[in-house]
Design an enzyme around this catalytic site. Structure first.
Site: not given
Length: 229
Positions: A138, A156
């Protein structure tokens, strides 16, 4: 899988319902009209401070990071200065951020690795980024998108929630949602998709009380509102 009209589509939260390609395009067009130039809300001055900010933001809010980093970056805005500051010095600057002990170690560690392996520059490669301490998929996706303009989509909690609620991308894990988004989001929207979905989830499609009455994508979203009309 075929949609209701015979074309390809994505499953939504309702059985038998799909988000068609046309609706995906409309969804992002609506978000783009609201926020023409989406970008991260983290404050940074260069690629290195962006990387550090994203690492610090893991399991923390952007606001808490932005509150702490001005003092940190005033004395350490390059890998060399960060290494010179050391773990104890970094810890003192970021004590208000969750998990500050491990994050201080990672920030100093990634700074050393940037110096040793990348001529003190942040690499534009996902593989190289993920080799750095504290940098997962991420974080790498965010840096590649924000710093280098790559059409990456970082998932997220906000992106995960919005993607599942809208039927844009259904999945039980962040990885599954990421794969679906990268597969189905039209190329022209991919660069901004991550930011649009985060901002929409942060301020409108919130976890407990989504503001459905002011949602710009309500017409293409099958989510049953949890808030009063």
């Amino acid at each position: 899988m075929p949609g209701a009209g015979g074309g390809p589509g994505l499953r939504t939260g309702r059985p038998g319902r799909f988000v068609k390609a046309l609706d995906i395009d409309r969804l992002f067009a609506s978000l783009a009209r609201k926020i023409p130039e989406p970008q991260t809300e983290l404050d940074y001055g260069n690629h290195f401070t962006l990387l550090v900010s994203v690492v610090l933001s893991a399991q923390a809010t952007d606001k808490s990071v932005n509150d702490a980093t001005p003092a940190l970056f005033a004395v350490a805005d390059t890998p060399e200065k960060m290494v010179a500051l050391g773990e104890e010095g970094v810890r003192e600057k970021i004590r208000t951020i969750g998990l500050f002990n491990s994050k201080a170690k990672n920030v100093v560690g990634l700074s050393r690795m940037l110096i040793d392996r990348h001529d003190s520059r942040v690499p534009a490669s996902r593989e190289a980024l993920q080799e750095l301490p504290g940098v997962g998929r991420k974080t790498a996706s965010v840096v590649m998108n924000e710093a280098f303009g790559a059409p990456t989509i970082a998932v997220d909690t906000h992106v995960f929630r919005v993607a599942n609620r809208t039927g844009l991308a259904r999945g039980k894990t962040a990885e599954a949602v990421e794969r679906a988004l990268e597969r189905d989001v039209p190329e022209k929207w991919k660069k901004g998709a991550h930011h649009w979905l985060i901002l929409h989830g942060r301020y409108t499609c919130t976890a407990r009380r989504p503001k459905c009455w002011q949602c710009v994508i309500a017409s293409t979203c099958p989510f049953e509102p949890k808030t009063p009309p």
